[in-house]
Motif scaffolding. Structure first.
Motif, PDB file in Angstrom:
ATOM      1  N   LYS A   1       0.833  -1.204   0.000  1.00  0.00           N
ATOM      2  CA  LYS A   1       0.000   0.000   0.000  1.00  0.00           C
ATOM      3  C   LYS A   1       0.872   1.260   0.000  1.00  0.00           C
ATOM      4  O   LYS A   1       1.825   1.358   0.777  1.00  0.00           O
ATOM      5  CB  LYS A   1      -0.921  -0.017   1.225  1.00  0.00           C
ATOM      6  CG  LYS A   1      -1.819   1.200   1.333  1.00  0.00           C
ATOM      7  CD  LYS A   1      -1.345   2.176   2.375  1.00  0.00           C
ATOM      8  CE  LYS A   1      -2.071   3.503   2.314  1.00  0.00           C
ATOM      9  NZ  LYS A   1      -1.611   4.448   3.342  1.00  0.00           N
TER      10      LYS A   1
ATOM     11  N   GLY B   1      -7.801   8.007   5.837  1.00  0.00           N
ATOM     12  CA  GLY B   1      -6.750   7.012   6.072  1.00  0.00           C
ATOM     13  C   GLY B   1      -7.195   5.602   5.694  1.00  0.00           C
ATOM     14  O   GLY B   1      -6.493   4.622   5.950  1.00  0.00           O
TER      15      GLY B   1
ATOM     16  N   ASP C   1      -5.361   2.179   4.187  1.00  0.00           N
ATOM     17  CA  ASP C   1      -4.670   1.191   5.031  1.00  0.00           C
ATOM     18  C   ASP C   1      -5.577  -0.023   5.238  1.00  0.00           C
ATOM     19  O   ASP C   1      -5.135  -1.176   5.171  1.00  0.00           O
ATOM     20  CB  ASP C   1      -4.351   1.790   6.420  1.00  0.00           C
ATOM     21  CG  ASP C   1      -3.410   2.983   6.343  1.00  0.00           C
ATOM     22  OD1 ASP C   1      -2.572   3.016   5.432  1.00  0.00           O
ATOM     23  OD2 ASP C   1      -3.517   3.878   7.214  1.00  0.00           O
TER      24      ASP C   1
ATOM     25  N   ARG D   1      -1.305   9.026  13.370  1.00  0.00           N
ATOM     26  CA  ARG D   1      -2.005   8.984  12.083  1.00  0.00           C
ATOM     27  C   ARG D   1      -1.485   7.898  11.132  1.00  0.00           C
ATOM     28  O   ARG D   1      -2.129   7.563  10.139  1.00  0.00           O
ATOM     29  CB  ARG D   1      -1.769  10.355  11.434  1.00  0.00           C
ATOM     30  CG  ARG D   1      -2.708  10.796  10.392  1.00  0.00           C
ATOM     31  CD  ARG D   1      -2.665  12.328  10.292  1.00  0.00           C
ATOM     32  NE  ARG D   1      -1.319  12.866  10.354  1.00  0.00           N
ATOM     33  CZ  ARG D   1      -0.602  13.231   9.292  1.00  0.00           C
ATOM     34  NH1 ARG D   1      -1.097  13.110   8.090  1.00  0.00           N
ATOM     35  NH2 ARG D   1       0.617  13.722   9.441  1.00  0.00           N
TER      36      ARG D   1
END
Ligand code: ADP
Ligand code: ASP
Ligand code: MG
Length: 417
Positions: free
Chosen positions: A26, A170, A173, A228
């Motif tokens: 990723k 986010g 992920d 984060r």
């Protein structure tokens, strides 16, 4: 003592017995910020393929594309419909995947880009914070069997109502980890703009050190309290399915941080693994309702409640600033007295070593008191101490705690007493 609760994930269908050599890689927004970087990512994927792997890549949107799309939506409408917002903001990831796929073709390899929906990522219907309920990986398997590199747009899926959904900021992920589970990959590689998970945000604390290994539980607490670098949900999925994560830099070949099961050495080694922070966290005070009713309504409104304290008839809870509108509407709908404070942030110390070493709370409180930083609310779990402090004190609190627990020194040189 309260323990932060993390929800379980439903079992992911298609969870395969490990296929040899499947890798999920990723790349985050900074890593794909322009065409030059996309080309570098394409080269990396090709190298992994040439090493004999079945390669699945998950890409984020380029640079601050997602922020820009959110800004555009709000320029168009004060309260954009959640379905349309998801249609819009899911686009960034598609752009990255299509461009990188073109580059891979030019490098002489077979590749195909897929949207989340095409990749078989099925979610619930909660626009903007959808949860993956199933991964139907048939199409990915077919493409891999045809020797293609598969590029999947992160952060999105298709709901059980056939609408495009996004997984929360986010969220790429989580796409990557869910695919690693569904494809039976041995590990999931998370390439980002720092070299791994650090003892504190390296942008705030220059002396922060890279951690070699972090347990799932520590990483959950760190992610939930502001680090984060991984979306909380991705760590939950990894933990529930025992997939190892390797967080590492896009821009170097250095070994990063492994997120994996706790072992004895982790417990003995370090007292504290890291200091995390959030700059903004709303703190609500509610009178005149029972907790069952209050939290049911907040859950229904999609408010991500963190800290909860109840004393007498008063209930105190915190929630991220971005959930404020939903919280406000939910509280207004109840017949209760409530107030909210928006001038607080939170600093937390996290570490599995806390379980076997007493005195961590004392040292944290002494440190903050000596720095003249007042504590508004304190909450602990077996491996975390979280303190709400005034927003303007957050940075100083992080630096002081990092120093007090000697996190800038190699682990072997730290004093545990
Ligand atoms: P990506 O776009 O690759 O997903 P993110 O911006 O989501 O990257 O996450 C990486 C950022 O997380 C880093 O640039 C860093 O500033 C921040 N961060 C916060 N806390 C930590 C920590 N403890 N360790 C590493 N990075 C952290
Ligand atoms: N582009 C999305 C975001 O900025 C998802 C991601 O990068 O993980 O939140
Ligand atoms: Mg990210």
């Amino acid at each position: 003592m309260t323990t932060t609760q993390f929800e379980g994930v439903p079992s992911l269908a298609g969870e395969a017995p490990g296929r040899a050599g499947t890798v999920v890689m990723k790349f985050g927004g900074t890593s794909v910020a322009d065409t030059e970087r996309l080309l570098a990512v394409a080269r990396r994927l090709v190298a992994a393929r040439e090493a004999g792997n079945r390669v699945v890549a998950v890409l984020s949107a380029m640079g601050d594309t997602t922020d820009e799309l959110v800004r555009l939506a709000h320029e168009m409408s004060p309260e954009p419909a959640p379905r349309e917002l998801d249609m819009l903001i899911s686009v960034g990831e598609r752009v990255s995947c299509a461009l990188a796929t073109m580059a891979i073709h030019d490098l002489g390899h077979e590749a195909i880009s897929l949207t989340g929906s095409q990749a078989g990522i099925v979610t619930d219907t909660a626009h903007g914070k959808a949860k993956i309920v199933d991964v139907r990986a048939r199409r990915i398997h077919e493409a891999l069997d045809e020797n293609r590199i598969v590029l999947v747009a992160g952060f999105q899926g298709v709901s059980t109502d056939y609408d495009i959904t996004t997984l929360g900021r986010g969220g790429s992920d989580t796409t990557a980890v869910a695919l690693a589970v569904a494809l039976g990959a041995e590990a999931c590689e998370i390439y980002t703009d720092v070299e791994g998970v650090y003892t504190a945000d390296p942008r705030l604390v220059p002396e922060a050190r890279k951690l070699h290994a972090v347990s799932y539980e520590e990483m959950l607490e760190m992610a939930a309290s502001g680090a984060r670098v991984l979306q909380v949900r991705s760590v939950e999925v990894a933990r529930n399915h025992r997939v190892k994560l390797h967080v590492r830099s896009t821009f170097s070949a250095a070994d990063g941080t492994w997120i994996r099961e706790e072992d004895e050495r982790m417990l003995e080694k370090a007292l504290i693994s890291g200091v995390t922070h959030t700059r903004e966290e709303m703190l609500y005070r509610v009178e005149g309702t029972d907790p069952a009713r209050l939290f049911a309504i907040l859950a229904e409104a999609g408010v991500n409640v963190d800290t909860i304290v109840r004393t007498g008839s008063e209930i105190l809870f915190s929630a991220p600033a971005e959930d404020h509108e939903s919280a406000r509407d939910a509280l207004d709908g109840l017949d209760v007295d409530w107030t909210a404070r928006d001038d607080l942030g939170k600093v937390s110390v996290v570490g599995a070593g806390m379980k076997s070493h007493p005195g961590v709370a004392a040292r944290a409180f002494e440190t903050l008191a000596a720095a003249g930083i007042e504590l508004e609310v304190v909450i602990t779990s077996p491996i975390k101490i979280a303190c709400h402090v005034r927003g303007e004190d957050v940075e100083r609190a992080v630096l002081e705690l990092h120093r007090a627990f000697q996190l800038d020194a190699p682990e072997a040189e730290r004093q545990h007493a």
